[in-house]
Design a protein around this motif. Sequence first.
Motif, short mmCIF file in Angstrom:
data_model
loop_
_atom_site.label_atom_id
_atom_site.label_comp_id
_atom_site.label_asym_id
_atom_site.label_seq_id
_atom_site.Cartn_x
_atom_site.Cartn_y
_atom_site.Cartn_z
N PRO A 129 0.84 -1.21 0.00
CA PRO A 129 0.00 0.00 0.00
C PRO A 129 0.87 1.26 0.00
O PRO A 129 2.06 1.22 0.32
CB PRO A 129 -0.81 -0.13 1.29
CG PRO A 129 0.05 -0.99 2.18
CD PRO A 129 0.76 -1.95 1.27
N ALA A 130 0.26 2.35 -0.36
CA ALA A 130 0.98 3.63 -0.35
C ALA A 130 1.45 3.95 1.06
O ALA A 130 0.82 3.57 2.05
CB ALA A 130 0.06 4.73 -0.87
N MET A 131 2.59 4.63 1.14
CA MET A 131 3.15 4.99 2.44
C MET A 131 2.19 5.89 3.22
O MET A 131 1.63 6.84 2.65
CB MET A 131 4.48 5.72 2.28
CG MET A 131 5.64 4.85 1.86
SD MET A 131 7.21 5.74 2.05
CE MET A 131 6.89 7.24 1.13
N ASP A 132 2.05 5.60 4.50
CA ASP A 132 1.26 6.48 5.35
C ASP A 132 2.17 7.57 5.93
O ASP A 132 3.37 7.64 5.63
CB ASP A 132 0.55 5.71 6.45
CG ASP A 132 1.51 4.93 7.36
OD1 ASP A 132 2.69 5.31 7.45
OD2 ASP A 132 1.07 3.94 7.98
N LEU A 176 8.37 13.22 -1.16
CA LEU A 176 8.46 11.77 -1.32
C LEU A 176 7.23 11.23 -2.04
O LEU A 176 6.11 11.67 -1.80
CB LEU A 176 8.59 11.09 0.04
CG LEU A 176 9.73 11.56 0.95
CD1 LEU A 176 9.54 10.99 2.34
CD2 LEU A 176 11.08 11.14 0.37
N SER A 177 7.47 10.23 -2.89
CA SER A 177 6.36 9.55 -3.54
C SER A 177 5.78 8.51 -2.59
O SER A 177 6.51 7.65 -2.09
CB SER A 177 6.83 8.86 -4.82
OG SER A 177 5.84 7.96 -5.30
N SER A 197 6.08 4.82 -4.62
CA SER A 197 7.37 4.20 -4.92
C SER A 197 8.42 4.44 -3.84
O SER A 197 9.50 3.86 -3.89
CB SER A 197 7.91 4.70 -6.26
OG SER A 197 8.21 6.08 -6.19
N GLY A 198 8.13 5.31 -2.88
CA GLY A 198 9.12 5.65 -1.87
C GLY A 198 10.28 6.45 -2.43
O GLY A 198 11.32 6.60 -1.79
N GLU A 199 10.10 7.01 -3.61
CA GLU A 199 11.18 7.76 -4.28
C GLU A 199 11.29 9.16 -3.70
O GLU A 199 10.29 9.81 -3.37
CB GLU A 199 10.87 7.83 -5.78
CG GLU A 199 11.89 8.57 -6.61
CD GLU A 199 11.48 8.66 -8.07
OE1 GLU A 199 12.24 9.25 -8.85
OE2 GLU A 199 10.41 8.14 -8.43
N LEU A 200 12.53 9.62 -3.57
CA LEU A 200 12.78 11.01 -3.19
C LEU A 200 12.57 11.86 -4.44
O LEU A 200 13.40 11.88 -5.35
CB LEU A 200 14.20 11.17 -2.65
CG LEU A 200 14.64 12.59 -2.30
CD1 LEU A 200 13.75 13.21 -1.23
CD2 LEU A 200 16.10 12.60 -1.86
N LEU A 201 11.47 12.58 -4.50
CA LEU A 201 11.10 13.32 -5.70
C LEU A 201 11.86 14.64 -5.83
O LEU A 201 12.20 15.06 -6.94
CB LEU A 201 9.60 13.61 -5.70
CG LEU A 201 8.68 12.38 -5.73
CD1 LEU A 201 7.23 12.81 -5.58
CD2 LEU A 201 8.88 11.59 -7.02
N ALA A 202 12.13 15.29 -4.71
CA ALA A 202 12.81 16.59 -4.78
C ALA A 202 13.32 16.99 -3.40
O ALA A 202 12.76 16.58 -2.37
CB ALA A 202 11.87 17.67 -5.31
N ARG A 203 14.39 17.79 -3.41
CA ARG A 203 14.92 18.43 -2.20
C ARG A 203 14.80 19.93 -2.42
O ARG A 203 15.25 20.44 -3.44
CB ARG A 203 16.40 18.08 -2.00
CG ARG A 203 16.77 16.61 -2.16
CD ARG A 203 18.28 16.50 -2.25
NE ARG A 203 18.77 15.16 -2.44
CZ ARG A 203 18.93 14.56 -3.62
NH1 ARG A 203 18.60 15.20 -4.73
NH2 ARG A 203 19.40 13.34 -3.70
N ARG A 204 14.20 20.60 -1.48
CA ARG A 204 14.04 22.05 -1.61
C ARG A 204 14.49 22.75 -0.33
O ARG A 204 14.25 22.27 0.77
CB ARG A 204 12.58 22.41 -1.91
CG ARG A 204 12.08 21.89 -3.27
CD ARG A 204 12.78 22.57 -4.40
NE ARG A 204 12.32 22.11 -5.71
CZ ARG A 204 12.98 21.25 -6.47
NH1 ARG A 204 14.14 20.74 -6.05
NH2 ARG A 204 12.51 20.90 -7.65
N HIS A 205 15.12 23.90 -0.50
CA HIS A 205 15.59 24.71 0.63
C HIS A 205 15.70 26.14 0.15
O HIS A 205 15.51 26.43 -1.05
CB HIS A 205 16.93 24.18 1.17
CG HIS A 205 18.00 24.11 0.13
ND1 HIS A 205 19.10 24.92 0.12
CD2 HIS A 205 18.13 23.31 -0.97
CE1 HIS A 205 19.86 24.63 -0.91
NE2 HIS A 205 19.30 23.67 -1.59
N ASP A 206 16.01 27.06 1.06
CA ASP A 206 15.94 28.48 0.73
C ASP A 206 16.92 28.89 -0.37
O ASP A 206 16.61 29.76 -1.19
CB ASP A 206 16.18 29.32 1.98
CG ASP A 206 14.96 29.34 2.90
OD1 ASP A 206 13.87 28.94 2.43
OD2 ASP A 206 15.10 29.72 4.08
#
Length: 230
Positions: A106-109, A162-163, A166-175
Amino acid sequence: MKPAFWARRAHKWIGLVIGVQALLWMLSGVYMTVVPLDVIHGDHLAHVHGTPLPAQTARVGADVLAARYPQMESFRLKHVLEREVYEVRQGKQKYLVDAASGERLPAMDREQAIALAQSLYQGKGEVEKVEWITRAPSEVKTRPVPMWAVHFSGRGDSTLYLSPDSGELLARRHDLWRWFDFLWMFHIMDYEDRTDVNNNLLRAASIIGLGFALSGIWLLFYSFGKRRNA
């Protein structure tokens, strides 16, 4: 009227039109050259480490996966939260399958998303807020939804997207990335999507800038020619 008059007039008015944009080009260019690109990308915030897989592990084979998921196009074995899973790709969709049983997960909670984000995060902050995103914000507008957004405290206002499938790291964002994105908008003059480097506004500004440079050369040659004649 003398050519010098038109040279000065053209240079003045073209400079007035393009001067502000030229300043924005230079300011944004300085930021892009001073801050390393890997910092902008957030490589220091989170890393997806390859984990060695044990040689003796019971896993379902490709034939079993193909039989259970006939629409499957490809798959790969990986670890998610210390669990062996297959990431199955089916068109634009990706989901996880237990490597031992072949059952779709199942999708991550929320709790799993927090645990995964903490396992990836390399900074010193703590989880501050978790959001379930169904409409992607502008900073991740090209990423598929739904997704989890895990925000960390501390300097930089870091966020990992995070997806849930799939548990994939989709993006990292910061200032620093957000400042880069803001200045990039002015640099390419795309004030809507911030992605089109071939827009008409940028073309027009480039042509005007070229006219400014040519009028300056024209004025320079005239000034040197006048000195020689003196």
